[in-house]
Each structure stands twice: as structure tokens, then as C-alpha cells.
Design a protein around this motif. Structure first.
Motif, short mmCIF file in Angstrom:
data_model
loop_
_atom_site.label_atom_id
_atom_site.label_comp_id
_atom_site.label_asym_id
_atom_site.label_seq_id
_atom_site.Cartn_x
_atom_site.Cartn_y
_atom_site.Cartn_z
N ALA A 88 0.85 -1.19 0.00
CA ALA A 88 0.00 0.00 0.00
C ALA A 88 0.88 1.24 0.00
O ALA A 88 2.11 1.15 0.09
CB ALA A 88 -0.94 0.00 1.21
N MET A 89 0.23 2.38 -0.10
CA MET A 89 0.92 3.66 -0.13
C MET A 89 0.08 4.65 0.67
O MET A 89 -1.15 4.54 0.73
CB MET A 89 1.08 4.11 -1.58
CG MET A 89 1.98 5.30 -1.79
SD MET A 89 2.20 5.66 -3.57
CE MET A 89 3.52 4.51 -3.97
N ILE A 142 5.72 1.58 7.76
CA ILE A 142 5.68 2.74 6.89
C ILE A 142 7.12 3.18 6.66
O ILE A 142 7.85 3.46 7.62
CB ILE A 142 4.88 3.91 7.51
CG1 ILE A 142 3.49 3.45 7.94
CG2 ILE A 142 4.77 5.08 6.53
CD1 ILE A 142 3.34 3.23 9.43
N GLN A 143 7.55 3.19 5.40
CA GLN A 143 8.91 3.59 5.07
C GLN A 143 8.88 4.96 4.41
O GLN A 143 8.25 5.15 3.37
CB GLN A 143 9.59 2.59 4.14
CG GLN A 143 11.03 2.95 3.82
CD GLN A 143 11.72 1.92 2.94
OE1 GLN A 143 11.18 0.87 2.67
NE2 GLN A 143 12.93 2.24 2.50
N VAL A 184 11.75 4.19 9.17
CA VAL A 184 10.71 3.16 9.18
C VAL A 184 9.94 3.24 10.49
O VAL A 184 10.53 3.30 11.58
CB VAL A 184 11.32 1.75 9.02
CG1 VAL A 184 10.24 0.68 9.13
CG2 VAL A 184 12.06 1.64 7.69
N TYR A 185 8.61 3.24 10.38
CA TYR A 185 7.73 3.26 11.55
C TYR A 185 6.78 2.07 11.47
O TYR A 185 6.38 1.64 10.39
CB TYR A 185 6.92 4.56 11.58
CG TYR A 185 7.77 5.80 11.71
CD1 TYR A 185 8.23 6.24 12.94
CD2 TYR A 185 8.12 6.54 10.57
CE1 TYR A 185 9.02 7.38 13.06
CE2 TYR A 185 8.91 7.67 10.68
CZ TYR A 185 9.36 8.09 11.91
OH TYR A 185 10.15 9.21 12.03
N SER A 186 6.42 1.55 12.64
CA SER A 186 5.47 0.45 12.68
C SER A 186 4.05 0.98 12.86
O SER A 186 3.84 2.10 13.35
CB SER A 186 5.82 -0.52 13.81
OG SER A 186 5.60 0.09 15.07
N SER A 217 4.26 -1.65 3.89
CA SER A 217 4.40 -3.09 3.67
C SER A 217 3.78 -3.84 4.84
O SER A 217 3.71 -3.34 5.96
CB SER A 217 5.87 -3.47 3.51
OG SER A 217 6.63 -3.05 4.63
N PHE A 218 3.33 -5.06 4.55
CA PHE A 218 2.60 -5.86 5.54
C PHE A 218 3.53 -6.88 6.21
O PHE A 218 4.40 -7.46 5.56
CB PHE A 218 1.44 -6.60 4.87
CG PHE A 218 0.57 -5.73 4.01
CD1 PHE A 218 0.24 -4.44 4.40
CD2 PHE A 218 0.10 -6.20 2.79
CE1 PHE A 218 -0.55 -3.63 3.60
CE2 PHE A 218 -0.69 -5.40 1.98
CZ PHE A 218 -1.02 -4.11 2.38
#
Length: 349
Positions: free
Chosen positions: A76-77, A107-108, A114-116, A168-169
Motif C-alpha cells: 500500500a501507499m 511505513i517507510q 521506518v515506523y510500525s 508493507s505488511f
């Protein structure tokens, strides 16, 4: 292949699915594959789209083969940073919002931070929302809850998160003692692992291939055009290695290699398909023939782009495709065996 070799393939698959690579953001996983192949002293090059092509010279160089598997995945974005400090998302690839509800994600940012987070319905809490179970799972109702102290859009932007950042998942990969492999993104990193292990077998055993053979690790298959270029004029046979789709009315299972006879693009080459089934029968390889009704592959993309090739499609059977995927080591083994015999066989033309 021996049990040890299958286990090595599964280890490769675990590593691959653990590297985030939604379509459009695949450099890290391509670099991983390139390093793996370089250590085997296999010639590689990247195409302008970011995919990787490995080439093994054969006895005959005026006829070529190409095998492909794709390393890009669903994802996703960031569509919008909402006033409540959460994220609206836009999907990458063909899947449904309900298949990612409750999923952990990353989330990059464009700067590499990078965040979770967690993908949730806005109306998740049953103590607050009467329609929590009935509300539609769609772009308006689903959002990413970021694991940071953010309460508004400005605070989110201070983290460096912006529209267009990739999401990303969590693959949640598990390998069970009874041979099952559960993970997101087995489509198509299971096949990438199989091809990498096949190349290692060829190089270590010094197997001389009858024809120069290219292995394309494509990076845009999920959005329709991963394997439609960089096909040499000498290429005659083009074999996509991708998941076999399971469900009602399908013959594909998690224990055999699935040979596709037709998908949404139309029938695959009849003589090529018969060659693959003959190889399976001659070598006691478990296989199933199947039609995938809502499916396209790198091979069908290559045909659409005008290449004069013979195209085929095989792969391990994957349950619950584009959702909570699962396969079994038997399917990995049968797919590997068929490819092992195929790359050493004569061409049909």
C-alpha cells in the motif's frame, strides 16, 4: 531434490518474505538476490525497471530460454495524512481491504526512516461503534494507526511521513514441523526461492545447460508489466514460475506443482504445456493441470507486449492467494524437480 535442498529453499523463502518489497519499492530485495547470485559467480544485470536478469550460458547460444519469478509483492501507499494523526491508504496490487484488517505494517519514508503501525477499521472498537461488524471494509473506513505519539497531521509530518510513502505488511512467516509454510507474499517469493536454489544446484553440480538460459527476477508483476521486456531475440521458450491458485473448482493443491493451461489472458502454449506434463510423468513428479480465472503472469505480459515466444506457467500451489497464504514443502519440491528436468531438456521448436 533431497530433503536438505528443500530445507535450504525454505530458508531462502523465509529470508525473502521478510524483506519488504511492495511493487515500486523493491531495491532492497533485488540487492539481496543479486548478492546471492554473485556469490555463485552467476552473471547478472539490472534492467531499467529495476528487475534482475541472471544468465547461464548453454551449449547452444542461438536459442535461448527465459524463466521468471517476481519478487514484488502486494502493499500500500500513504494516500492521505488524516486530521486524527492516522493514515488513509491506497492499495498496490489486486487484493481486498478485508484481507489486511488487523495486520501489522511498516511505513517507510522517502528518507529511509521506518515506523510500525496497524491497519484497522476506524470503527474497530465495539464499545464505541454499533456498526463495527457491518461497516464496509474500504478506503474510507480503514486506516493505519501509527505506533508513535501523534494526534494530528502536523505531528505525523514531523516524523517525516508523507503522501506516497510505501506501506508493507508483516509477513508473519511460520514453517511448521509437518512441512507447511505460512506467510504473506508466498506469491511469488516461494517461486523466487525455488529459482535461486535451482541456479545454485546448476552451478554447484556444474550442470551444462543445452541452451543459454536467462532467469528474470521481475519487480512489477503485481501491477502487470514485470516480465514484458529485456527478452532476447533468441528467446523461444518463456516460462513464468508463479503461484498456483487454489479454491472452489480448482484442481491445484499444496502438495504438487500446478501447470496452468489457461488464465484470464487465454490459453498457454499447448505444446509447451504438454512438454511440461510429459516431463512430470517421466520423472514421477506430482502435478495438477488447472485454469486460473482471475490471473495474469509475467508470461502473459510478455505475450501482450508482442514477443514471439512460446509461453508457459507453472508454480507451487498456494492456498488463500493475496491474503493469508500457505503452501507445503511437497509443492516446493515438486516444482523444483520439474524445473530441474525442464532446464536440461530439449526445446519443442
Amino acid at each position: 531434490m533431497t530433503k536438505i535442498r528443500v530445507e535450504e529453499t525454505i530458508d531462502l523463502i523465509k529470508n525473502l518474505v521478510s524483506i519488504p518489497s511492495p511493487s515500486g519499492n523493491t531495491n532492497e530485495v533485488i540487492t539481496y538476490v543479486d548478492k546471492y547470485l554473485s556469490e555463485l559467480q552467476v552473471e547478472t544485470k539490472r534492467n531499467r525497471k529495476g528487475g534482475l536478469i541472471a544468465t547461464i550460458p548453454g551449449r547452444e547460444n542461438n536459442k535461448h530460454r527465459m524463466l521468471t519469478a517476481h519478487v514484488d509483492t502486494l502493499g500500500a501507499m500513504v494516500k492521505e495524512i488524516k486530521a486524527n494523526g492516522r493514515l488513509k491508504i491506497d492499495l498496490i496490487g489486486g487484493f481486498r481491504y478485508n484481507s489486511i484488517e488487523g495486520e501489522y505494517c511498516q511505513i517507510q519514508t522517502s528518507t529511509g526512516r521506518v515506523y510500525s503501525g496497524t491497519i484497522l477499521m476506524r470503527q474497530t472498537s465495539v464499545h464505541v461503534y454499533k456498526d463495527a461488524g457491518k461497516a464496509e471494509r474500504n478506503q474510507e473506513n480503514m486506516e493505519v494507526r501509527i505506533d508513535e505519539k501523534v494526534h494530528n497531521a502536523d505531528q505525523v509530518r514531523e516524523l517525516g511521513i508523507e503522501v506516497g510513502d510505501f506501506i508493507s505488511f508483516d509477513p508473519r512467516v511460520q514453517v511448521l514441523p509437518n512441512g507447511y509454510i505460512k506467510s504473506r507474499h508466498l506469491d511469488d517469493k516461494a517461486s523466487v526461492g525455488i529459482l535461486l536454489r535451482l541456479i545454485k544446484e546448476i552451478m554447484e553440480e556444474k550442470i551444462e545447460l543445452p541452451y543459454t538460459t536467462h532467469f528474470l527476477i521481475s519487480n512489477n508483476e503485481e501491477i502487470g508489466y514485470g516480465g514484458n521486456s529485456n527478452i532476447t531475440p533468441e528467446t523461444i521458450e518463456y516460462l513464468a514460475v508463479d503461484m498456483g491458485a487454489m479454491g472452489d473448482g480448482q484442481s491445484t493443491d499444496e502438495y504438487t506443482v500446478s501447470i496452468c493451461v489457461k488464465d484470464a489472458s487465454g490459453p498457454y502454449h499447448y505444446d509447451f504445456r504438454k512438454k511440461l506434463t510429459t516431463l512430470a510423468e517421466q520423472n514421477n513428479i506430482g502435478y495438477k493441470l488447472d485454469i486460473y480465472p482471475y490471473y495474469g503472469s509475467d508470461a502473459s505480459a510478455a505475450i501482450r507486449s508482442g514477443h514471439d515466444i512460446v509461453h508457459g506457467l507453472i508454480g507451487p500451489g498456494i492456498d488463500s492467494s493475496h491474503a493469508f497464504e500457505r503452501t507445503h514443502k511437497d509443492s516446493i519440491e515438486n516444482t523444483t524437480k520439474l524445473l530441474y528436468h525442464y532446464v536440461q531438456s530439449d526445446m519443442i521448436l
